[in-house]
Motif scaffolding. Structure first.
Motif, short mmCIF file in Angstrom:
data_model
loop_
_atom_site.label_atom_id
_atom_site.label_comp_id
_atom_site.label_asym_id
_atom_site.label_seq_id
_atom_site.Cartn_x
_atom_site.Cartn_y
_atom_site.Cartn_z
N ALA A 237 0.83 -1.21 0.00
CA ALA A 237 0.00 0.00 0.00
C ALA A 237 0.87 1.26 0.00
N ARG A 238 1.94 1.25 0.80
CA ARG A 238 2.83 2.42 0.83
C ARG A 238 3.55 2.58 -0.49
N PHE A 239 3.93 1.46 -1.10
CA PHE A 239 4.56 1.51 -2.42
C PHE A 239 3.65 2.20 -3.43
N VAL A 240 2.38 1.80 -3.44
CA VAL A 240 1.43 2.38 -4.39
C VAL A 240 1.26 3.87 -4.14
N CYS A 241 1.14 4.25 -2.86
CA CYS A 241 0.95 5.67 -2.52
C CYS A 241 2.15 6.52 -2.91
N SER B 256 -0.12 12.16 -6.12
CA SER B 256 -1.45 12.56 -5.67
C SER B 256 -2.15 13.47 -6.67
N GLU B 257 -1.38 14.14 -7.52
CA GLU B 257 -1.93 14.99 -8.56
C GLU B 257 -1.25 14.68 -9.88
N CYS B 258 -1.89 15.04 -10.96
CA CYS B 258 -1.31 14.81 -12.28
C CYS B 258 0.02 15.54 -12.37
N PRO B 259 1.13 14.82 -12.63
CA PRO B 259 2.44 15.47 -12.71
C PRO B 259 2.50 16.50 -13.83
N PHE B 260 3.26 17.54 -13.57
CA PHE B 260 3.43 18.57 -14.59
C PHE B 260 4.23 18.03 -15.77
N GLU B 261 3.98 18.64 -16.91
CA GLU B 261 4.80 18.30 -18.07
C GLU B 261 6.24 18.75 -17.81
N ARG B 262 7.18 18.09 -18.45
CA ARG B 262 8.58 18.44 -18.22
C ARG B 262 9.43 18.07 -19.43
N ASP B 263 10.59 18.67 -19.48
CA ASP B 263 11.57 18.38 -20.52
C ASP B 263 12.70 17.56 -19.92
N PHE C 262 -6.10 5.46 -4.20
CA PHE C 262 -7.14 5.78 -3.22
C PHE C 262 -7.44 4.57 -2.32
N ARG C 263 -7.52 3.37 -2.92
CA ARG C 263 -7.77 2.17 -2.12
C ARG C 263 -6.62 1.90 -1.16
N SER C 264 -5.40 2.20 -1.59
CA SER C 264 -4.23 2.01 -0.73
C SER C 264 -4.26 2.98 0.44
N LEU C 265 -4.60 4.23 0.17
CA LEU C 265 -4.72 5.22 1.24
C LEU C 265 -5.79 4.80 2.24
N SER C 266 -6.93 4.33 1.73
CA SER C 266 -8.03 3.92 2.60
C SER C 266 -7.61 2.73 3.47
N PHE C 267 -6.86 1.79 2.89
CA PHE C 267 -6.40 0.63 3.65
C PHE C 267 -5.47 1.06 4.78
N LEU C 268 -4.54 1.94 4.48
CA LEU C 268 -3.60 2.41 5.51
C LEU C 268 -4.31 3.19 6.61
N ALA C 269 -5.26 4.05 6.21
CA ALA C 269 -5.94 4.88 7.19
C ALA C 269 -6.97 4.10 8.00
N ASP C 270 -7.79 3.29 7.32
CA ASP C 270 -8.90 2.63 8.00
C ASP C 270 -8.50 1.31 8.66
N ASP C 271 -7.72 0.49 7.96
CA ASP C 271 -7.36 -0.83 8.50
C ASP C 271 -6.10 -0.77 9.36
N LYS D 94 -4.75 2.15 10.58
CA LYS D 94 -4.78 3.31 11.49
C LYS D 94 -3.49 4.13 11.39
N GLU D 95 -2.97 4.24 10.17
CA GLU D 95 -1.75 5.02 9.96
C GLU D 95 -2.09 6.45 9.59
N ASP D 96 -1.17 7.33 9.86
CA ASP D 96 -1.28 8.72 9.43
C ASP D 96 -0.86 8.78 7.97
N VAL D 97 -1.79 9.07 7.07
CA VAL D 97 -1.49 9.09 5.63
C VAL D 97 -1.18 10.49 5.13
N THR D 98 -1.03 11.45 6.06
CA THR D 98 -0.73 12.83 5.66
C THR D 98 0.49 12.93 4.76
#
Length: 220
Positions: free
Chosen positions: A157-161, A166-173, A202-211, A213-217
């Motif tokens: 789950a942490r690997f996926v996160c 969390s946001e679409c990465p900016f374009e880059r050269d 999102f499912r990984s974040l939910s697993f860490l937070a809900d199951d 009880k980790e701080d996903v900040t």
């Protein structure tokens, strides 16, 4: 980090082989850039195998990977899903990456229709400059397959996160010796499977937070 998860966790041997498999995919196209190196390093040192130095990790053969992961089909499919994620993270599924993923798939004894649809659609991105797939329905099997990944191990789950932004990465050269050699559009525009990756995050974040009880900040 200790969690309160009541989850099915992978062994250290499996996680080590898993990470080496991802490293093998990252190396496949010869473009193992600084961002990928930093991602693998942080996952190795902080989340997955804290006592393993990135410098000691080596690529892994398909046979060695299959032996380490074992016979559980769920484990093998989840590894292959993350291998595909590594390959398509920049929106381009190169033939070199596809060859490595296919070799892993064969060694793991998996015959997945979703992989056939992915190969048929993404091996030649230069033919899709307009962003239109030859047949949008071709991607439905791999979208459904990625959406079907269960998150039941906090390290995965942490690997996926960490891997999926969390946001679409900016374009880059990309520059070499001060000269631009390639322009990369924002991943959300380039990658037709971006929505599936975001959903998995999102499912990984939910697993860490809900199951767990980790701080996903840190992942937000």
């Amino acid at each position: 980090m200790t969690t309160n998860c009541n989850s099915t966790e992978y062994t250290d041997k499996q996680i080590s082989a898993w990470l080496r498999g991802l490293l093998t995919v990252a190396y496949a196209d010869g473009n193992f850039d600084r961002e990928e190196q930093e991602l693998i390093a942080s996952l190795t040192q902080d989340e997955l195998i804290p006592n393993t130095d990135l410098g000691n990790l080596e690529i892994i053969s398909p046979q060695e990977l299959a032996e380490a992961l074992g016979d559980d089909a769920h484990t093998k499919e989840n590894f292959l899903r993350t291998a595909v994620m590594m390959a398509i993270a920049n929106g381009v599924y190169s033939k070199q990456e596809a060859d490595v993923v296919h070799e892993f798939q064969s060694a793991l004894g998996l015959d997945l229709e979703a992989m056939k649809s992915l190969e048929a659609t993404l091996w030649h991105p230069e033919e899709q400059k307009t962003g239109e797939a030859k047949n949008p329905d071709l991607l439905q099997p791999v979208k459904k397959w990625l959406d079907g990944m269960d998150i039941d191990d906090p390290r995965v789950a942490r690997f996926v996160c960490k891997m999926i932004p969390s946001e679409c990465p900016f374009e880059r050269d990309i520059k070499l010796f001060g000269k631009k050699i390639v322009h990369i559009p924002p991943m959300c525009k380039l990658n037709p499977l971006y929505d599936q990756l975001v959903g998995l995050r999102f499912r990984s974040l939910s697993f860490l937070a809900d199951d767990c009880k980790e701080d996903v900040t840190p992942y937000l």
